[in-house]
Design a protein around this motif. Structure first.
Motif, PDB file in Angstrom:
ATOM      1  N   GLU A  17      46.417 -82.342   4.162  1.00 47.02           N
ATOM      2  CA  GLU A  17      47.562 -83.235   4.000  1.00 47.02           C
ATOM      3  C   GLU A  17      47.114 -84.687   4.093  1.00 47.02           C
ATOM      4  O   GLU A  17      47.534 -85.529   3.328  1.00 47.02           O
ATOM      5  CB  GLU A  17      48.619 -82.934   5.066  1.00 47.02           C
ATOM      6  N   THR A  41      53.283 -84.786   2.034  1.00 45.87           N
ATOM      7  CA  THR A  41      53.678 -83.611   2.796  1.00 45.87           C
ATOM      8  C   THR A  41      53.736 -82.361   1.920  1.00 45.87           C
ATOM      9  O   THR A  41      53.723 -82.431   0.692  1.00 45.87           O
ATOM     10  CB  THR A  41      55.065 -83.808   3.433  1.00 45.87           C
ATOM     11  N   SER A  44      47.948 -80.726  16.970  1.00 42.31           N
ATOM     12  CA  SER A  44      48.238 -79.599  17.860  1.00 42.31           C
ATOM     13  C   SER A  44      46.961 -78.916  18.342  1.00 42.31           C
ATOM     14  O   SER A  44      46.965 -78.265  19.392  1.00 42.31           O
ATOM     15  CB  SER A  44      49.119 -78.575  17.150  1.00 42.31           C
ATOM     16  N   ASN A  86      47.972 -74.477  16.163  1.00 42.79           N
ATOM     17  CA  ASN A  86      47.132 -75.099  15.137  1.00 42.79           C
ATOM     18  C   ASN A  86      46.599 -74.065  14.161  1.00 42.79           C
ATOM     19  O   ASN A  86      46.297 -72.934  14.530  1.00 42.79           O
ATOM     20  CB  ASN A  86      45.975 -75.856  15.783  1.00 42.79           C
ATOM     21  N   GLU A  89      41.949 -84.285   9.706  1.00 46.80           N
ATOM     22  CA  GLU A  89      41.485 -82.992   9.227  1.00 46.80           C
ATOM     23  C   GLU A  89      39.997 -83.046   8.879  1.00 46.80           C
ATOM     24  O   GLU A  89      39.244 -82.098   9.129  1.00 46.80           O
ATOM     25  CB  GLU A  89      42.290 -82.544   8.013  1.00 46.80           C
ATOM     26  N   ASN A 112      50.253 -76.275  10.349  1.00 49.17           N
ATOM     27  CA  ASN A 112      50.110 -76.738  11.732  1.00 49.17           C
ATOM     28  C   ASN A 112      51.501 -76.969  12.319  1.00 49.17           C
ATOM     29  O   ASN A 112      52.345 -77.600  11.679  1.00 49.17           O
ATOM     30  CB  ASN A 112      49.336 -78.065  11.773  1.00 49.17           C
ATOM     31  N   TYR A 113      51.721 -76.499  13.513  1.00 50.21           N
ATOM     32  CA  TYR A 113      53.010 -76.691  14.189  1.00 50.21           C
ATOM     33  C   TYR A 113      52.824 -77.573  15.417  1.00 50.21           C
ATOM     34  O   TYR A 113      52.168 -77.157  16.368  1.00 50.21           O
ATOM     35  CB  TYR A 113      53.598 -75.341  14.613  1.00 50.21           C
ATOM     36  N   ASP A 129      50.979 -79.933   7.627  1.00 44.65           N
ATOM     37  CA  ASP A 129      51.792 -79.975   8.845  1.00 44.65           C
ATOM     38  C   ASP A 129      53.202 -79.453   8.573  1.00 44.65           C
ATOM     39  O   ASP A 129      53.705 -79.561   7.453  1.00 44.65           O
ATOM     40  CB  ASP A 129      51.893 -81.410   9.375  1.00 44.65           C
ATOM     41  N   TYR A 130      53.842 -78.956   9.624  1.00 44.34           N
ATOM     42  CA  TYR A 130      55.228 -78.484   9.500  1.00 44.34           C
ATOM     43  C   TYR A 130      56.155 -79.636   9.110  1.00 44.34           C
ATOM     44  O   TYR A 130      57.017 -79.487   8.256  1.00 44.34           O
ATOM     45  CB  TYR A 130      55.684 -77.835  10.808  1.00 44.34           C
ATOM     46  N   ASP A 131      55.995 -80.786   9.740  1.00 43.09           N
ATOM     47  CA  ASP A 131      56.740 -81.992   9.339  1.00 43.09           C
ATOM     48  C   ASP A 131      58.243 -81.750   9.233  1.00 43.09           C
ATOM     49  O   ASP A 131      58.889 -82.134   8.252  1.00 43.09           O
ATOM     50  CB  ASP A 131      56.223 -82.531   7.997  1.00 43.09           C
ATOM     51  N   MET A 149      51.950 -80.596  13.953  1.00 39.71           N
ATOM     52  CA  MET A 149      51.009 -81.416  13.185  1.00 39.71           C
ATOM     53  C   MET A 149      49.585 -80.982  13.512  1.00 39.71           C
ATOM     54  O   MET A 149      49.349 -80.208  14.448  1.00 39.71           O
ATOM     55  CB  MET A 149      51.195 -82.909  13.516  1.00 39.71           C
ATOM     56  N   VAL A 150      48.628 -81.522  12.783  1.00 40.91           N
ATOM     57  CA  VAL A 150      47.234 -81.125  12.972  1.00 40.91           C
ATOM     58  C   VAL A 150      46.716 -81.463  14.368  1.00 40.91           C
ATOM     59  O   VAL A 150      45.828 -80.788  14.902  1.00 40.91           O
ATOM     60  CB  VAL A 150      46.336 -81.768  11.882  1.00 40.91           C
TER      61      VAL A 150
END
Length: 241
Positions: free
Chosen positions: A10, A40, A124, A220, A15, A118-119, A86-88, A121-122
């Protein structure tokens, strides 16, 4: 057959830092090419909405920031494509139904690519202040909570700089996140007994967190990717548990 793997991120920075450190210890039998979508996952959804025949590699190569990186490659150069987003949930175009559609669409790494979330975001990956209580860690996911700041202020000192992680650091992180994955999907905070799909994880995030109190269980995608890539027994052996 090509040993090249395409990683689609993303963003361009965090990352990339994770991958450069991670490949010191894992995946170094392959050539990893990295590129960034720089938007996103919901923007990806807009791209594919009216085009089921969308070629993921072409989509990435046409984006300005990737033209130089990918100029000498075509789709056949890559055995596998993996996408990390990311979930965002606070994004103004975020939609859980869209994300479910995307997880069903991008579900095969040798074809259009496999999507990992990723929950929330990264960051995590390092959101651990105490391994003993990581099981219950959740955060609000439908509003902007300045998550990066929360992680920076609360993670263990040894996890702050992701560019200098040691093998032992990865061992602990992989085990913690895989235990958490198993807890979210099977209610046991222990090492999983088999692979668990991204769609299964998301559906359990929805049922247990998102629709209950607009939170997300912190998780993650990189350890889960490694679990899928190596398989349950091999990753267990690699992290020596």
């Amino acid at each position: 057959m090509s040993n090249k793997i395409l990683f689609i991120f993303e963003g361009e920075k965090t990352e990339n830092q994770i991958t450069k450190n991670l490949t010191n210890f894992f995946l170094n039998e392959n050539t990893i090419i990295e590129c960034a979508y720089c938007s996103t996952i919901y923007q990806v959804y807009k791209e594919i909405l009216n085009d089921d025949d969308l070629e993921t590699f072409t989509l990435l190569k046409n984006r300005k920031q990737n033209q130089e990186i990918l100029k000498d490659y075509n789709r056949d150069d890559f055995a596998e494509i993996y996408m990390f987003f990311d979930y965002d949930g606070h994004d103004i175009i975020a939609d859980d139904n869209k994300l479910k559609d995307l997880l069903e669409f991008f579900n095969e790494e040798t074809e259009k690519g496999k999507l990992y979330i990723n929950y929330p975001m990264v960051e995590s990956l390092k959101h651990i202040s105490d391994y003993e209580i990581f099981k219950d860690l959740k955060v609000k996911c439908k509003e902007n909570i300045n998550y990066k700041k929360i992680v920076s202020e609360n993670c263990l000192e040894t996890l702050k700089n992701m560019t200098i992680y040691k093998y032992e650091t990865w061992q602990k992180l992989i085990e913690a996140h895989l235990n958490k994955m198993n807890y979210i999907t099977n209610n046991f905070y222990s090492f999983p007994t088999g692979l668990i799909s991204q769609l299964n994880i998301f559906e359990n995030q929805l049922d247990k967190y998102i629709t209950v109190d607009s939170t997300i269980g912190v998780l993650n995608s990189f350890p889960i990717f490694l679990h899928d890539y190596y398989g349950n027994d091999k990753i267990k052996e690699l992290i020596s548990i």
